[in-house]
Design an enzyme around this catalytic site. Structure first.
Site, short mmCIF file in Angstrom:
data_model
loop_
_atom_site.label_atom_id
_atom_site.label_comp_id
_atom_site.label_asym_id
_atom_site.label_seq_id
_atom_site.Cartn_x
_atom_site.Cartn_y
_atom_site.Cartn_z
N HIS A 21 65.90 6.64 9.25
CA HIS A 21 65.19 6.04 10.38
C HIS A 21 65.66 4.60 10.60
O HIS A 21 66.62 4.14 9.98
CB HIS A 21 63.68 6.14 10.19
CG HIS A 21 63.17 5.51 8.93
ND1 HIS A 21 63.40 4.20 8.61
CD2 HIS A 21 62.45 6.02 7.89
CE1 HIS A 21 62.83 3.91 7.45
NE2 HIS A 21 62.26 5.01 6.98
N HIS A 24 66.51 2.31 7.54
CA HIS A 24 67.81 2.55 6.89
C HIS A 24 68.94 2.03 7.78
O HIS A 24 69.90 1.42 7.30
CB HIS A 24 68.02 4.05 6.65
CG HIS A 24 66.89 4.70 5.89
ND1 HIS A 24 65.96 5.51 6.49
CD2 HIS A 24 66.53 4.61 4.59
CE1 HIS A 24 65.09 5.91 5.58
NE2 HIS A 24 65.40 5.38 4.42
N CYS A 129 54.82 7.45 -9.02
CA CYS A 129 54.86 7.82 -7.60
C CYS A 129 56.22 8.48 -7.33
O CYS A 129 57.25 7.80 -7.39
CB CYS A 129 54.67 6.60 -6.69
SG CYS A 129 54.96 7.02 -4.95
N CYS A 132 58.26 6.92 -4.50
CA CYS A 132 58.99 5.68 -4.86
C CYS A 132 59.96 5.96 -6.00
O CYS A 132 60.81 5.14 -6.29
CB CYS A 132 58.06 4.59 -5.39
SG CYS A 132 56.92 3.90 -4.21
N CYS A 146 49.42 4.88 -4.00
CA CYS A 146 50.61 4.03 -3.86
C CYS A 146 50.48 3.25 -2.55
O CYS A 146 50.25 3.86 -1.49
CB CYS A 146 51.86 4.91 -3.83
SG CYS A 146 53.28 4.10 -3.10
N HIS A 149 53.36 4.60 -0.01
CA HIS A 149 53.36 6.00 0.46
C HIS A 149 51.97 6.60 0.62
O HIS A 149 51.84 7.72 1.12
CB HIS A 149 54.20 6.86 -0.48
CG HIS A 149 55.64 6.43 -0.53
ND1 HIS A 149 56.15 5.62 -1.51
CD2 HIS A 149 56.66 6.66 0.35
CE1 HIS A 149 57.42 5.39 -1.26
NE2 HIS A 149 57.76 5.98 -0.14
N LYS A 318 52.38 0.70 10.22
CA LYS A 318 53.43 1.14 9.30
C LYS A 318 54.19 2.27 9.99
O LYS A 318 53.61 3.09 10.70
CB LYS A 318 52.74 1.65 8.02
CG LYS A 318 53.67 2.26 7.01
CD LYS A 318 52.84 2.73 5.82
CE LYS A 318 53.50 3.77 4.95
NZ LYS A 318 54.85 3.89 4.73
N LYS A 321 55.79 9.18 9.33
CA LYS A 321 55.83 10.51 9.96
C LYS A 321 54.43 10.93 10.37
O LYS A 321 54.23 11.50 11.43
CB LYS A 321 56.38 11.51 8.95
CG LYS A 321 57.84 11.79 9.15
CD LYS A 321 58.23 12.99 8.33
CE LYS A 321 59.52 13.58 8.84
NZ LYS A 321 60.03 14.64 7.98
#
Ligand code: ME8
Length: 538
Positions: A21, A24, A129, A132, A146, A149, A318, A321
């Site tokens: 996404h 990256h 996690c 991570c 976490c 996430h 944030k 998805k």
């Protein structure tokens, strides 16, 4: 830094659990811009990116997709290639952690750590996690989840191998203090120094509950923890520990831009002292405390620099998805052009702190800077050149009007200063600052068109010389901009070069010089560079 000092630029190896996404793409665009800029300056550049393919996270994603991890990784990594090709990312080497040469290097590194007495068996009990691929303490969690996430970490209990990270607290701290530029920006360095005050804890480096990883060479019941494996890529890609040649055979067939300079027989010795790791803030700890301790334990010095950028949010939330707000870089590039994506990332991205992707800001910046700024300047300059000079660059002339002459000389001085200004900003990894230097020229030149008004001069036969002075100046500015923008906005660079009838990709030191475009040079057909985005289509 001398112009000829090499630079080895790396991105993180992105996990192949999902498509890439905006986040990256951001790190990769930063790296690509640096690589293009320094190549254009004549510096030897090696640009490495790749994929992180082992570990529980990938295993879990493959299982959910009903396939085995390697087939799953092959499929997703194919999408990485497609994306980087579509965005014209000029990496030299793409490494996969499933490459045999890489796995071999990981095993060699751990064999060294073992023979140096730095690993031992122990009982691992942690909250882990999987997203991570890192353990957390109760105090890291927010309401038991976490913070990144939002998932509940697994309780893990197993017998495995530990690395004596605790032995390196002082050495890592001393290295940072001795080399302050080894972690930038400064605020990130202070974060790491602050965390080091608590002291490093030994860390588990192997797992026995699954097999998707690099086996420990001396105890094959264990595979290495995915981070212990992935971090080694930065040296395995240089052929470490053999050091004979870059393992290009192993990566044959993957698109890459081979670095142009011979690096002799020892790529590791050649590139490693000039390594710059670009990472997001989420993985700075792994790339400093953990990675450097591994290196020091194996007798290798830490990388020259680690640059950690912040994170994107999207319209204040944030990017996730679940929220359905993930920005797909290819969608942005397809809709508005890949230069538009790069420009926004470089201008408004999270290089220093966090940043918020806002569509309204994207459109405003695009229209102001690209369509009305650079695009309009190039287009109207070349159109006027076509009309008043048959598209031929006139000889240099001075204005009779002293006020205009002062403006012309100031433009010339700005062009001649640009290479130094850009090199200084890019050396500091301030890509936004570098673009601002270029846009100072764009704005000055647009103001110069308005003030000198060549369209009025053209109507007055007594002001022929002034027209010549104005058009010569604008040709030099457009030529300089063609070179200056190319590392940042490669498509614009190529398109301006085509309109100037020049071969693209000329070295920056040759292009960024007043007078570099010779009198009599015939330019081509002007074409708009950036169509305005109308609100209705935004
Ligand atoms: O961490 N904003 O891979 P990963 C900005 N495999 N950048 C972001 C971002 C956001 N919202 N989200 C992700 C891993 N990134 C490991 C690395 S390296 C040996 C192993 C970027 O796929 C940023 O560069 O989770 C971050 O560090 C990276 O993606 C994490 O990618």
């Amino acid at each position: 830094m001398t112009v000829h000092e090499p630079i080895y630029i790396t991105t993180p190896l992105y996990y192949v659990n999902d498509e890439l996404h905006l986040g990256h793409a951001t790190t990769t665009i930063y790296a690509d811009t640096l690589a293009r800029f320094w190549r254009a300056c004549g510096r030897p550049v090696l640009f490495l990116t790749g994929s992180d393919e082992h570990g529980q996270k990938i295993h879990k994603a493959a299982t959910a997709a009903g396939t085995d991890p390697k087939s799953f990784a092959d499929r997703i990594v194919g999408k990485f290639f497609e994306l980087w090709d579509a965005l014209d990312i000029t990496y030299d080497v793409f490494i996969r952690t499933t490459d045999d040469f890489h796995k071999h290097a990981v095993q060699q590194l751990f064999t060294r750590l073992n023979s140096n007495g730095l690993v031992y068996t122990g009982k691992y009990e942690a909250l882990y996690c999987v997203d991570c691929e890192t353990n957390s303490t109760e105090k890291d969690l927010v309401e038991g989840r976490c913070p990144i996430h939002k998932s509940v970490p697994q309780k893990v209990q197993e017998e495995n191998w530990f690395f004596r990270l605790s032995a390196f607290t002082d050495r890592v701290r001393e290295h940072i203090e001795k080399h302050p530029a080894s972690i930038v920006p400064e605020a990130r360095r202070n974060e790491i120094l602050g965390k080091l005050k608590e002291g490093l804890l030994d860390s588990s480096v192997s797992r026995t509950t699954f097999t998707w990883g690099v086996p420990l060479p001396w105890d094959s019941r264990h595979v290495l923890w995915v981070w212990s494996d992935a971090l080694v890529n930065y040296i395995s890609a240089l052929g470490w520990p053999g050091g004979k040649a870059l393992p290009t055979d192993a990566i044959a067939g993957r698109r890459r831009h081979q670095h142009t300079r011979a690096v002799g027989e020892t790529p590791f010795a050649y590139w490693w002292p000039h390594s710059v790791h670009l990472v997001g803030k989420d993985i700075l700890w792994h790339h400093t405390a953990v990675w450097w301790s591994m290196l020091l334990g194996a007798g290798i010095s830490p990388p020259r620099q680690v640059f950690a950028h912040g994170w994107w949010t999207v319209e204040g939330d944030k990017m996730s998805k679940t929220l359905g707000n993930v920005i797909r870089p290819l969608d942005v590039a397809t809709r508005y052009g890949r230069d538009a994506l790069r420009y926004h990332v470089l201008r408004e991205g999270p290089a220093r702190g966090d940043a918020d992707w806002r569509q309204a800001l994207f459109v405003a910046r695009y229209n102001a800077d690209l369509a009305n700024g650079l695009g309009n300047l190039v287009n109207r300059s070349l159109n006027m050149l076509g009309k008043y000079c048959d598209g031929k660059v006139p000889a240099e002339a001075a204005f009779a009007d002293p006020a205009l002459e002062t403006l012309r000389l100031a433009l010339g001085a700005r062009v001649d200063r640009l290479l130094g200004a850009l090199s200084a900003k890019v050396s500091e990894l301030d890509l936004d600052g570098a673009l601002e230097e270029i846009w100072l020229l764009v704005r000055d030149a647009n103001a110069f068109v308005n003030t000198s008004a060549p369209f009025k001069l053209a109507k007055d036969p007594a002001r022929k010389q002034d027209l010549q002075a104005a058009m010569h100046a604008l040709c030099q500015v457009v030529h300089a901009l063609c070179h200056a923008v190319a590392p940042f906005l490669p498509d614009a660079g190529t398109r301006i070069a085509a309109q100037l009838q020049l071969a693209p990709g000329q070295p920056l030191p040759e292009g960024l010089r007043w007078g570099a475009l010779p009198a009599g040079h015939q330019t081509g057909k002007p074409e708009p560079l950036f169509a305005r985005i109308e609100e209705a289509n935004a």
